[in-house]
Design an enzyme around this catalytic site. Structure first.
Site, PDB file in Angstrom:
ATOM      1  N   CYS A  87      16.721 -24.333  -1.422  1.00  0.00           N
ATOM      2  CA  CYS A  87      15.289 -24.563  -1.310  1.00  0.00           C
ATOM      3  C   CYS A  87      15.012 -26.028  -0.936  1.00  0.00           C
ATOM      4  CB  CYS A  87      14.577 -24.124  -2.592  1.00  0.00           C
ATOM      5  SG  CYS A  87      12.794 -23.987  -2.404  1.00  0.00           S
ATOM      6  N   HIS A 223      16.675 -18.641  -3.935  1.00  0.00           N
ATOM      7  CA  HIS A 223      17.282 -19.249  -5.123  1.00  0.00           C
ATOM      8  C   HIS A 223      18.349 -18.342  -5.731  1.00  0.00           C
ATOM      9  CE1 HIS A 223      14.539 -22.728  -5.939  1.00  0.00           C
ATOM     10  NE2 HIS A 223      13.748 -22.037  -5.139  1.00  0.00           N
ATOM     11  N   GLU A 225      20.379 -19.069  -8.044  1.00  0.00           N
ATOM     12  CA  GLU A 225      20.474 -19.299  -9.501  1.00  0.00           C
ATOM     13  C   GLU A 225      19.451 -18.459 -10.270  1.00  0.00           C
ATOM     14  OE1 GLU A 225      18.953 -21.270  -7.459  1.00  0.00           O
ATOM     15  OE2 GLU A 225      17.220 -22.215  -8.397  1.00  0.00           O
TER      16      GLU A 225
END
Lengths: 266, 157
Positions: A87, A223, A225
């Site tokens: 990002c 993302h 994560e």
């Protein structure tokens, strides 16, 4: 295998990124941008996480890209160490010229423009789950080292400026020919459609992630994560699991890939 | 006819301060860049038969400027900048969604039927200690102020 999660003022995903990396078997720490840059050489790999470095002042990623720590990261990249920008991390890598890594700044991540049936239906910040199709051959890129071509991977995105544009008419041909396009936005069935909501931010050729020519530097807008654990998945996803809080989600493959890439390099 | 609104913050401009610090502390312009300011510039194309353009400019400013924190100067068909710095205008060469939204808002929601077009840009005001200040301004624009894949710049002297 120790990685540094590089934190700039305004970064806000450093902790969950480190947790996700640890869940894949990596060790590491958060590395603040104003530490002596030469300390970076102690690490085997690097992640620049998401957020709003320097409050996106001037344009997203532009100010952070001028920090000394980025010059040190460039030197580590030249040694072949893996770097993943997520990002805002992707935006910083683009502004620093590390991605697509050809010569200077080759692309921009502009404001999202969502187009459907020839009309702009929305602009700017958008937050949603998306599906990515892995476009490059296996082992082409550090952050997708374990993925096969055509693999689908679900993860969320949340950004206002992820619309990849370029003034270089030949760039896309080059990125495609060199397999530097790593991820494209696609439907849940894996079909690439250049209209919203599949092309979620209007990016050229649905690009969600690219790597440098050597493959060790990856930038991606979504993302990983945030889908590294099954409990993070949306309720509509059959793989969602709240019983086992450690169960893997699809995004973990990015961090497992990084780990495997480091192992193979040794 | 074009109405220009130069808009700047009354409160400290953190973005301008960050850009100044980056140029001076990170990019080697400590001896060259004495100061840096920032303005937003709205350039609004309106019908030529508007009878009182300055009154229209004041009404447009009520919609585009927050006078609690911003000041502005309105001019018609011209833009003049004070001496002592090089004004560098930076805008998008790709479609500017915010300008499109502003045009739609002014025409379709707020009744400014005379508005034909809206352009939005940022003017960076560079106070430079250089024998060739415009050349230095060009270099600063290309090294930091723009990403050429979406932005353009213009030295406005």
């Amino acid at each position: 295998m120790k990685i540094a999660v590089v934190q700039f003022p305004g970064t806000n995903c450093e902790h969950e990124t480190l947790v996700a990396a640890r869940s894949a078997g990596l060790s590491g720490e958060i590395f603040r941008w104003n530490r002596p840059a030469e300390e970076l050489s102690d690490f085997d790999g690097y992640i620049i996480p998401g957020g709003f470095s320097y409050q996106d002042r001037l344009r997203a990623g532009a100010i952070a890209s001028k920090e000394p720590v980025m010059e040190a990261l460039r030197e580590e990249a030249e040694l072949g160490k893996p770097i993943i920008g997520i990002c805002n991390g992707f935006q910083i890598l683009v502004e620093s010229g590390l991605l697509p890594g050809l010569d200077g700044v080759n692309v921009a991540l502009a404001q999202n423009v969502m187009v459907s049936k020839g009309e702009i239906v929305r602009r700017g910040f958008y937050c949603a789950w998306t599906t990515l199709r892995h476009e490059s051959p296996p082992k082409r890129c550090s952050g997708s080292f374990l993925l096969e071509k055509g693999d689908l991977i679900r993860m969320p995105l949340a950004h206002a400026e992820g619309n990849l544009v370029t003034a270089d008419e030949r760039l896309m041909d080059r990125l495609n020919e060199e397999n530097q396009v790593v991820f494209r936005y696609c439907s849940e069935q894996g079909e690439v459609d250049d209209e919203f909501p599949v092309n979620i931010n209007g990016s050229l050729e649905n690009i969600a992630g690219i790597c440098n020519p050597e493959g060790n530097v990856l930038g991606m807008m979504p993302h990983p994560e945030r889908s590294s654990f099954a409990f993070q998945l949306p309720p509509t996803d059959a793989r969602k699991c709240v019983g086992d809080m450690g169960a893997a989600g699809p995004g973990r493959r990015v961090f497992e890939s990084m780990k495997r890439y480091i192992e193979v390099r040794r | 006819m074009k109405i220009n609104l130069r808009v700047w913050l009354k409160i400290p401009d953190a973005e301008a301060a960050t850009v100044k610090n980056t140029l001076r502390r990170r990019m080697g312009y400590e001896a060259v860049l004495a100061d840096l300011g920032k303005e937003r510039l709205w350039s609004i194309e309106v019908d030529d038969d508007v009878r009182d353009p300055m009154d229209l400019a004041r009404r447009l400013a009520r919609e585009l400027v927050n006078e609690n924190k911003e000041s502005y100067i309105a001019t018609v068909d011209t833009i003049e900048f004070e001496e002592g710095y090089v004004p560098v205008k930076v805008g998008l060469h790709i479609e500017d969604g915010e300008a499109v939204s502003a045009l739609n808002r002014l025409r379709n929601r707020l009744g400014f039927d005379m508005v034909r077009g809206v352009e939005r840009s940022v003017v960076w005001k560079l106070a430079l200690k250089s024998e060739r200040p415009e050349k230095a301004a060009e270099e600063i624009a290309e090294r930091l102020l723009i990403n050429p894949h979406k932005d353009f710049y213009e030295i406005m002297t």
